[in-house]
Design an enzyme around this catalytic site. Structure first.
Site, PDB file in Angstrom:
ATOM      1  N   ASP A   1      22.437 -76.949 -36.414  1.00 16.30           N
ATOM      2  CA  ASP A   1      21.351 -76.801 -35.441  1.00 16.30           C
ATOM      3  C   ASP A   1      20.597 -75.525 -35.834  1.00 16.30           C
ATOM      4  O   ASP A   1      21.123 -74.411 -35.721  1.00 16.30           O
ATOM      5  CB  ASP A   1      21.949 -76.689 -34.030  1.00 16.30           C
ATOM      6  CG  ASP A   1      20.869 -76.578 -32.953  1.00 16.30           C
ATOM      7  OD1 ASP A   1      19.766 -76.072 -33.246  1.00 16.30           O
ATOM      8  OD2 ASP A   1      21.146 -76.984 -31.805  1.00 16.30           O
TER       9      ASP A   1
ATOM     10  N   TYR B   1      25.446 -74.134 -28.241  1.00 14.14           N
ATOM     11  CA  TYR B   1      24.533 -74.371 -27.120  1.00 14.14           C
ATOM     12  C   TYR B   1      25.286 -75.193 -26.054  1.00 14.14           C
ATOM     13  O   TYR B   1      26.017 -76.131 -26.399  1.00 14.14           O
ATOM     14  CB  TYR B   1      23.288 -75.115 -27.620  1.00 14.14           C
ATOM     15  CG  TYR B   1      22.468 -75.654 -26.486  1.00 14.14           C
ATOM     16  CD1 TYR B   1      21.863 -74.798 -25.580  1.00 14.14           C
ATOM     17  CD2 TYR B   1      22.344 -77.026 -26.287  1.00 14.14           C
ATOM     18  CE1 TYR B   1      21.144 -75.293 -24.504  1.00 14.14           C
ATOM     19  CE2 TYR B   1      21.619 -77.528 -25.221  1.00 14.14           C
ATOM     20  CZ  TYR B   1      21.026 -76.651 -24.331  1.00 14.14           C
ATOM     21  OH  TYR B   1      20.328 -77.146 -23.261  1.00 14.14           O
TER      22      TYR B   1
HETATM   23  C1  LIG Z   1      20.177 -74.274 -29.934  1.00 12.45           C
HETATM   24  C2  LIG Z   1      19.751 -75.396 -29.052  1.00 12.45           C
HETATM   25  N1  LIG Z   1      19.982 -76.651 -29.455  1.00 12.45           N
HETATM   26  C3  LIG Z   1      19.627 -77.717 -28.700  1.00 12.45           C
HETATM   27  C4  LIG Z   1      19.023 -77.542 -27.467  1.00 12.45           C
HETATM   28  C5  LIG Z   1      18.678 -78.750 -26.646  1.00 12.45           C
HETATM   29  O1  LIG Z   1      17.318 -78.993 -26.726  1.00 12.45           O
HETATM   30  P1  LIG Z   1      16.489 -79.819 -25.627  1.00 12.45           P
HETATM   31  O2  LIG Z   1      16.489 -78.994 -24.395  1.00 12.45           O
HETATM   32  O3  LIG Z   1      15.158 -79.999 -26.274  1.00 12.45           O
HETATM   33  O4  LIG Z   1      17.220 -81.107 -25.420  1.00 12.45           O
HETATM   34  C6  LIG Z   1      18.758 -76.249 -27.013  1.00 12.45           C
HETATM   35  C7  LIG Z   1      18.104 -76.066 -25.704  1.00 12.45           C
HETATM   36  O5  LIG Z   1      18.025 -74.978 -25.177  1.00 12.45           O
HETATM   37  C8  LIG Z   1      19.135 -75.154 -27.821  1.00 12.45           C
HETATM   38  O6  LIG Z   1      18.914 -73.885 -27.424  1.00 12.45           O
END
Ligand SMILES: Cc1ncc(COP(=O)(O)O)c(C=O)c1O
Length: 394
Positions: free
Chosen positions: A182, A110
């Site tokens: 994640d 990400y």
């Molecule tokens: C796989 C993944 N991890 C983490 C995040 C970050 O999350 P947040 O936007 O809630 O900070 C995202 C956001 O799109 C994501 O797609």
């Protein structure tokens, strides 16, 4: 109380305490702190993540209900909720790594996580090696005496590569590394990484767990008490904690998570399958399609393949723009995992930080469109996509 003056009585309004029954839904504990009868209980609550509630930055009953709910679904012992997915990722990275440590991370990450890891390398002296998400031997080859952590994503964005969790976690465990996964794209309904050997699981609860596009949040959950306690201690220093209303909205969303995931996956399957047969489409990237590079691996440990996919329009960037302007039901918007079908153009939005060479290496083209399938009726969605595709062909 009646002998006290109004100035005092308005400050000390009655504090509700319920006896004989209890609320069905989790209440929102909108308070910054808690009152004690016993000073020893007060002191103990400051020392541990599962002690008495003391102060909102340390713990809150609504927030802990969320942490426990996610920990339970993931098979973890406890959790730390944060103000966003990035907040949760950062309490884990910063709480468990120090300068001079070596981090092994999968290449396709990400964007926010990728920039944070680049920052850790540039400004905080953490050494980083990138490996493919499905190559345990690459983890073994990357090992150094100071290797501390392996960082993976169950399903990556936007090309939906699936990590070889059993193989990668085993390689990390042999070397004593902490594995962080994640699991945002899969949700605990499709995958529980701790069952495959992970030590920490993080989520952007903004996505499937919340599920209604109305809250930003994150959570990290832990396979062992010691990791939970270490990250909690750091999280309360950092202070990027979840607030009770956000936790409450997320808990409410989670009650329908299994039902929603079923429909998200079914809608993704229908759209991906029909797009793959359409003449205006050059390629579809969804791990549930037999041609996807992760198809066989994913089929081994995922019961379904998620609600996010991407596709390449044969007409490149121009066709991509025409498609995104032409859809009526699907919305052009960031984020994913909500009840509405959302689209975006990775090359100019989520992956804008990547150079043309990096984009090409990740397989992201000018005509790539990412779709987060919502829970609408599948035929209404297909009718919308089909009319937009007709404009791209013409
Ligand atoms: C796989 C993944 N991890 C983490 C995040 C970050 O999350 P947040 O936007 O809630 O900070 C995202 C956001 O799109 C994501 O797609």
């Amino acid at each position: 109380m009646s002998s006290l003056r109004p100035e005092t009585r308005t400050v000390h309004l009655p504090r509700p305490s319920i006896e004989g029954s209890r609320p069905i839904a989790a209440p929102i504990y909108q308070t910054s702190g808690f009152v004690f009868d016993d000073p020893a209980v007060f002191a103990d609550g400051m020392r541990r993540p599962d002690g008495a509630f003391v102060y909102g930055r340390l713990s809150n009953p609504t927030v802990r209900a969320l942490e426990e709910a996610v920990a339970d679904l993931e098979g973890a012992v406890g959790g730390v909720a944060a103000g966003s997915g990035m907040g949760a990722i950062n309490v884990v990275l910063l709480g468990l790594l120090r300068s001079g440590d070596h981090l092994i991370a999968q290449r396709a990450l990400y964007g926010g996580t990728a920039s944070m890891i680049a920052d850790l390398a540039e400004r905080f002296g953490v050494e980083v090696t990138y490996v493919p998400e499905d190559d345990p031997d690459a983890v073994r080859a990357a090992l150094r005496p100071n290797s501390k952590m392996l960082y993976l994503e169950t399903i990556a964005n936007p090309m939906t590569q699936v990590a070889d969790l059993p193989g990668m976690c085993a390689a990390a465990r042999e070397a004593g590394l902490v594995t962080v996964v994640d699991n945002t794209f899969a949700s605990p309904i499709l995958c529980r990484p701790i069952e495959h050997g992970a030590d920490v699981v993080v989520h952007s609860t903004t996505k499937y767990l919340g599920g209604h596009t109305d809250v930003v949040g994150g959570v990290a959950v832990f396979a062992a008490e010691e990791l939970h306690r270490r990250v909690w201690s750091f999280a309360i220093e950092l202070g990027a904690v979840a607030d009770p209303f956000a936790a409450w909205l997320t808990l409410r969303g989670m009650q329908t998570l299994p039902l929603r995931m079923e429909r998200h996956c079914a809608n993704a399957r229908l759209l991906a399958t029909r797009l793959a047969e359409h003449p205006a489409v050059a390629a579809v990237h969804w791990p549930g399609l037999p041609g996807h590079p992760s198809y066989e691996l994913a089929a081994k440990f995922l019961p379904d393949f998620g609600g996010v996919f991407s596709f390449d329009l044969a007409g490149g960037r121009e066709a991509g723009e025409t498609f995104m302007r032409s859809v009526r039901l699907a919305l052009l918007a960031p984020s994913l995992g909500g009840v509405e079908t959302l689209l975006l153009h990775p090359a100019t939005t989520s992956h804008r930080g990547q150079s043309p060479a990096e984009l090409a290496a990740s397989g992201i083209g000018e005509g790539t469109v990412r779709v987060s399938a919502g829970i609408e009726h599948p035929e209404d969605l297909w009718a919308d996509f089909a009319q937009a595709l007709e404009k791209c062909a013409g």
